[in-house]
Design an enzyme around this catalytic site. Sequence first.
Site, PDB file in Angstrom:
ATOM      1  N   ASN A 184       6.539  39.072 -34.571  1.00  0.00           N
ATOM      2  CA  ASN A 184       5.393  39.145 -33.658  1.00  0.00           C
ATOM      3  C   ASN A 184       4.687  37.793 -33.620  1.00  0.00           C
ATOM      4  OD1 ASN A 184       3.256  39.141 -35.779  1.00  0.00           O
ATOM      5  ND2 ASN A 184       4.326  41.016 -36.376  1.00  0.00           N
ATOM      6  N   ILE A 239       1.870  49.394 -46.279  1.00  0.00           N
ATOM      7  CA  ILE A 239       1.484  48.761 -47.550  1.00  0.00           C
ATOM      8  C   ILE A 239       0.008  49.035 -47.854  1.00  0.00           C
ATOM      9  CG2 ILE A 239       1.353  46.559 -48.795  1.00  0.00           C
ATOM     10  CD1 ILE A 239       3.519  45.528 -46.748  1.00  0.00           C
ATOM     11  N   PHE A 245      -6.945  45.171 -41.452  1.00  0.00           N
ATOM     12  CA  PHE A 245      -7.163  44.513 -40.165  1.00  0.00           C
ATOM     13  C   PHE A 245      -6.565  45.379 -39.065  1.00  0.00           C
ATOM     14  CE2 PHE A 245      -8.807  40.128 -39.803  1.00  0.00           C
ATOM     15  CZ  PHE A 245      -9.296  40.002 -41.088  1.00  0.00           C
TER      16      PHE A 245
HETATM   17  O1  C5P Z   1      -1.209  50.526 -38.585  1.00  0.00           O
HETATM   18  P1  C5P Z   1      -1.531  49.127 -38.214  1.00  0.00           P
HETATM   19  O2  C5P Z   1      -0.351  48.203 -38.233  1.00  0.00           O
HETATM   20  O3  C5P Z   1      -2.291  48.974 -36.933  1.00  0.00           O
HETATM   21  O4  C5P Z   1      -2.538  48.681 -39.351  1.00  0.00           O
HETATM   22  C1  C5P Z   1      -2.948  47.375 -39.529  1.00  0.00           C
HETATM   23  C2  C5P Z   1      -3.396  47.154 -40.943  1.00  0.00           C
HETATM   24  O5  C5P Z   1      -2.501  47.763 -41.872  1.00  0.00           O
HETATM   25  C3  C5P Z   1      -3.390  45.698 -41.313  1.00  0.00           C
HETATM   26  O6  C5P Z   1      -4.355  45.522 -42.308  1.00  0.00           O
HETATM   27  C4  C5P Z   1      -1.991  45.497 -41.850  1.00  0.00           C
HETATM   28  O7  C5P Z   1      -1.890  44.366 -42.707  1.00  0.00           O
HETATM   29  C5  C5P Z   1      -1.741  46.784 -42.593  1.00  0.00           C
HETATM   30  N1  C5P Z   1      -0.353  47.242 -42.585  1.00  0.00           N
HETATM   31  C6  C5P Z   1       0.363  47.301 -43.761  1.00  0.00           C
HETATM   32  N2  C5P Z   1       1.645  47.767 -43.758  1.00  0.00           N
HETATM   33  C7  C5P Z   1       2.235  48.183 -42.617  1.00  0.00           C
HETATM   34  C8  C5P Z   1       1.504  48.128 -41.408  1.00  0.00           C
HETATM   35  C9  C5P Z   1       0.233  47.646 -41.431  1.00  0.00           C
HETATM   36  O8  C5P Z   1      -0.178  46.901 -44.804  1.00  0.00           O
HETATM   37  N3  C5P Z   1       3.459  48.623 -42.646  1.00  0.00           N
END
Ligand code: C5P
Length: 420
Positions: free
Chosen positions: A233, A332, A348
Amino acid sequence: MTPATPVRLSNLSTQSFNTNAGSPIKGKHILLGLSGGVACYKSAELCRSLIKQGATVQVVMTTGACQFITPVTMQALSGNTVYLDQWDTRIHNNMAHIELSRRADAILIAPCSTDFIAKLAQGHCDDLLSTLCTARPATTPLLIAPAMNVEMWQKPATQRNVVQLRADGCQLFGPAQGDQACGETGMGRMLEPEQIIAELNCVFSPQSLAGKRVLITAGPTFEPIDPVRGITNLSSGKMGYAIAQAAFEAGAAVTLISGPTALPTPYGCTRTDVQTALQMHKAVFDQISGQDIFIAVAAVADWRVENTSAQKLKKNHEGDTPDLHFTPNPDILAEVAARPAPPYCVGFAAESENLIAYGTEKRLKKNVPLLVGNIGHATFGQDLNELVLFDAQGYSSLPLADKTSLARQLIVAIAVRQTT
Ligand code: C5P
């Protein structure tokens, strides 16, 4: 709850902005002392950087320093008279050591030679610079950036002097390890100007995260399709890296887990590089124990390709497209937040619309005390951003600013919430 500042999401790409708005050095008066050493060439850039950050600079040079760079250059760059001599009659009461040291918010000696370190450790006063260091008020920080040949740095006498200076409250910036101007390699290189600025920012920042351990994810992830292709991305990592730097400035021990970016490691932070979401997940869980704060800034891919190919996928002439199967990546942030005794978790949300509704919802879904929203496609790769902070009380905004400045404001907001 109504936000204190109205939430207004601007067109980021069309605005210019003062990038030193939040610099802790802004408005400070720095006495920049140069002692003799080839690293004096870096002091010219350091002087410019200090002024760019909004500081005023008073240069004082030793006789040795004048062999390496001229006072004319330093005067032109600092915009101030350069002083060399204790007996300079331009100081109205002819007490240059008192006058100059009283005006300074900090005295920074860069480069600081072996001999100048020895002088400071012994309290000698045989030129203007050493005299004003000794004459400085006890509350004025004395900061030195040593620069010398590796053998000179390692000599027991130098090391004894360094121990003494530290015990006397002097702060050392560096030195660094690496190639030296003399052709030898080892400890003794002066820090680069931007590293000295980072150290100086710490000196003037409120130490709101002193003693805290902070783990940060940043950048995109890259999910392979085959050995040469993948899905990623537009995240540049700039926001996460700026937050890491701001956390370091605020006194934290910072570990940064980064997806692929072209950015240099923020000064003072420990960095682990990863490529995929699974690698990021492992790196986070390897290092999560003992962390006080977890800030998930990374734009982690939601899915990865399950049926990756060991060999490059070939185009076929019938125009068939590859049959890729996707599987969700672990979340995560949500997993860290679900631990029995989680660190203070900050997420975020990069949204392209309905930021307030999605941000509010996402904070609850991830079960984190603080979620930071921004308009993802507008901010990716840009130097400016504006943030909306969602917590249990509602939401409020950090208006348009450069990412460095926003990162500092965010760290303050996190520090306040983490301790209450
Ligand atoms: O669910 P979404 O991707 O919109 O959520 C964004 C937040 O979750 C960010 O803080 C991102 O770093 C974290 N995130 C994560 N692991 C993922 C997806 C998002 O830690 N697989």
